[in-house]
Design an enzyme around this catalytic site. Structure first.
Site, PDB file in Angstrom:
ATOM      1  N   TYR A 117      -9.767   6.545 -25.246  1.00 55.34           N
ATOM      2  CA  TYR A 117     -10.573   5.684 -24.356  1.00 55.34           C
ATOM      3  C   TYR A 117      -9.921   4.302 -24.213  1.00 55.34           C
ATOM      4  O   TYR A 117      -9.834   3.755 -23.109  1.00 55.34           O
ATOM      5  CB  TYR A 117     -11.968   5.583 -24.957  1.00 55.34           C
ATOM      6  N   SER A 171     -13.341  -1.725 -20.207  1.00 55.11           N
ATOM      7  CA  SER A 171     -14.121  -1.822 -21.448  1.00 55.11           C
ATOM      8  C   SER A 171     -13.459  -2.810 -22.399  1.00 55.11           C
ATOM      9  O   SER A 171     -12.239  -3.011 -22.364  1.00 55.11           O
ATOM     10  CB  SER A 171     -14.184  -0.444 -22.126  1.00 55.11           C
TER      11      SER A 171
HETATM   12  P1  NAP Z   1     -22.980   7.133 -18.401  1.00 55.36           P
HETATM   13  O1  NAP Z   1     -24.360   6.607 -18.502  1.00 55.36           O
HETATM   14  O2  NAP Z   1     -22.506   8.181 -19.351  1.00 55.36           O
HETATM   15  O3  NAP Z   1     -22.749   7.636 -16.901  1.00 55.36           O
HETATM   16  C1  NAP Z   1     -21.503   8.157 -16.536  1.00 55.36           C
HETATM   17  C2  NAP Z   1     -21.452   8.335 -15.057  1.00 55.36           C
HETATM   18  O4  NAP Z   1     -20.128   8.758 -14.692  1.00 55.36           O
HETATM   19  C3  NAP Z   1     -22.394   9.405 -14.537  1.00 55.36           C
HETATM   20  O5  NAP Z   1     -22.845   9.015 -13.271  1.00 55.36           O
HETATM   21  C4  NAP Z   1     -21.493  10.641 -14.444  1.00 55.36           C
HETATM   22  O6  NAP Z   1     -21.925  11.596 -13.475  1.00 55.36           O
HETATM   23  C5  NAP Z   1     -20.202   9.988 -13.994  1.00 55.36           C
HETATM   24  N1  NAP Z   1     -19.006  10.764 -14.318  1.00 55.36           N
HETATM   25  C6  NAP Z   1     -18.494  11.076 -15.526  1.00 55.36           C
HETATM   26  N2  NAP Z   1     -17.341  11.762 -15.388  1.00 55.36           N
HETATM   27  C7  NAP Z   1     -17.127  11.887 -14.057  1.00 55.36           C
HETATM   28  C8  NAP Z   1     -16.127  12.496 -13.275  1.00 55.36           C
HETATM   29  N3  NAP Z   1     -15.084  13.127 -13.840  1.00 55.36           N
HETATM   30  N4  NAP Z   1     -16.234  12.450 -11.933  1.00 55.36           N
HETATM   31  C9  NAP Z   1     -17.270  11.819 -11.331  1.00 55.36           C
HETATM   32  N5  NAP Z   1     -18.251  11.214 -12.026  1.00 55.36           N
HETATM   33  C10 NAP Z   1     -18.177  11.257 -13.372  1.00 55.36           C
HETATM   34  O7  NAP Z   1     -21.903   5.944 -18.547  1.00 55.36           O
HETATM   35  P2  NAP Z   1     -22.071   4.354 -18.432  1.00 55.36           P
HETATM   36  O8  NAP Z   1     -22.373   3.827 -19.780  1.00 55.36           O
HETATM   37  O9  NAP Z   1     -22.924   4.001 -17.285  1.00 55.36           O
HETATM   38  O10 NAP Z   1     -20.556   3.964 -18.127  1.00 55.36           O
HETATM   39  C11 NAP Z   1     -20.086   3.664 -16.837  1.00 55.36           C
HETATM   40  C12 NAP Z   1     -18.679   3.083 -16.978  1.00 55.36           C
HETATM   41  O11 NAP Z   1     -18.729   1.913 -17.788  1.00 55.36           O
HETATM   42  C13 NAP Z   1     -17.684   4.022 -17.649  1.00 55.36           C
HETATM   43  O12 NAP Z   1     -16.423   3.901 -17.049  1.00 55.36           O
HETATM   44  C14 NAP Z   1     -17.636   3.514 -19.075  1.00 55.36           C
HETATM   45  O13 NAP Z   1     -16.410   3.832 -19.689  1.00 55.36           O
HETATM   46  C15 NAP Z   1     -17.807   2.028 -18.845  1.00 55.36           C
HETATM   47  N6  NAP Z   1     -18.304   1.310 -20.029  1.00 55.36           N
HETATM   48  C16 NAP Z   1     -19.525   1.589 -20.556  1.00 55.36           C
HETATM   49  C17 NAP Z   1     -19.958   0.875 -21.672  1.00 55.36           C
HETATM   50  C18 NAP Z   1     -21.298   1.120 -22.307  1.00 55.36           C
HETATM   51  O14 NAP Z   1     -21.545   0.524 -23.372  1.00 55.36           O
HETATM   52  N7  NAP Z   1     -22.176   1.918 -21.740  1.00 55.36           N
HETATM   53  C19 NAP Z   1     -19.138  -0.097 -22.238  1.00 55.36           C
HETATM   54  C20 NAP Z   1     -17.910  -0.339 -21.665  1.00 55.36           C
HETATM   55  C21 NAP Z   1     -17.501   0.359 -20.551  1.00 55.36           C
HETATM   56  P3  NAP Z   1     -23.010  12.775 -13.828  1.00 55.36           P
HETATM   57  O15 NAP Z   1     -24.349  12.098 -13.900  1.00 55.36           O
HETATM   58  O16 NAP Z   1     -22.908  13.721 -12.682  1.00 55.36           O
HETATM   59  O17 NAP Z   1     -22.588  13.354 -15.132  1.00 55.36           O
END
Ligand code: NAP
Length: 242
Positions: A153, A140
């Protein structure tokens, strides 16, 4: 059957990554933590790309669960190598440090940093033996510049950035590349409830990104074309920071 494992593949960026890698011909191992319905929806999208997938439910921060699901899958599928690992699962639990609970600190580090360690350690041996592998870590912007209200984070993601650079050097000789992608604001469940209008105004492109825009870069890092790139952190943030 060549496989790609995507942690947190049930929703958001992980789901888009599953679809992208399916379009590149991979059988997708779709990991999720609890949201079976969403994971099944991802599987349908993977199938719509003409590929197939397998659902693997485990918490990336729970070593026992990883061993009893991923460990068993690996044991039973020795002829189906995991060529691509995307460490994408992550959570955020934002609050100021002075009022952060032990659980908020360790929960976020467990999911991103320990999750990276446990899953990668289990998968990398096969890559080293095959002398081929692509590891892509979802970090991130917060891990690069730090974000107030996200000390947990930011620390977790900065940890994965350091690990990406170190591991890249360890395994380069074996033709295994290790890179990371650092998204800015991407529209997913994780960013739901944020003040989109105000935050978009800070982004040179004046908008949040889409999961598909992140998945494109994962597809590139996973491809043969990215064979001489390793230890790299790619920003995808609409010009917000680099
Ligand atoms: P999201 O929509 O909240 O989805 C999170 C995903 O991670 C879901 O599939 C969830 O599974 C899974 N998950 C969470 N905790 C877990 C665990 N302990 N074990 C296995 N699976 C787990 O998040 P996202 O925005 O797509 O983010 C994906 C990645 O990108 C993350 O690492 C986040 O930090 C990073 N990121 C996101 C953003 C953003 O703006 N969205 C920006 C920078 C970085 P369930 O569906 O079963 O809950």
């Amino acid at each position: 059957m060549k496989c790609a494992l995507v942690t947190g593949g049930s929703r958001g960026i992980g789901r888009a990554v599953c679809v992208k890698l399916a379009s590149q011909g991979y059988h997708i191992l779709i990991n999720y933590k609890e949201n079976l319905e969403a994971a099944q929806e991802t599987l349908s999208l993977v199938k719509a790309e003409g590929s197939d997938g397998t659902l693997l439910r485990f918490d990336v921060s729970n070593l026992q669960e990883i061993e009893s699901t991923l460990g068993v899958w690996l044991e039973e599928n020795k002829e189906n190598p995991i060529e691509v690992l995307v460490n994408n699962a992550g959570i955020r639990q934002d609050t100021l440090l002075f009022q952060m609970s032990n659980e908020q600190w360790s929960g976020v580090l467990d999911a991103s940093l320990n999750g990276f360690f446990y899953v990668t350690r289990m998968v990398i041996t096969g890559m080293l033996l095959k002398r081929y592998g692509r590891i892509i870590n979802m970090v991130s912007l917060s891990g690069l510049k730090g974000t107030a209200g996200q000390v947990n984070y930011s620390a977790a993601k900065a940890g994965v950035i350091g690990a990406t650079k170190a591991l890249a050097q360890e395994v380069a000789k074996r033709n295994v590349t290790v890179n990371a992608i650092a998204p800015g604001f991407i529209t997913t469940d994780m960013t739901e409830g944020l003040p989109v209008k105000e935050l978009s105004a800070m982004v040179p492109m004046q908008r949040f990104g889409t999961p598909e825009e992140v998945a494109e870069a994962v597809g590139f890092f996973a491809s043969k074309g990215a064979s001489y790139i390793t230890g790299e952190i790619l920003n995808i943030n609409g010009g917000l920071y680099s």
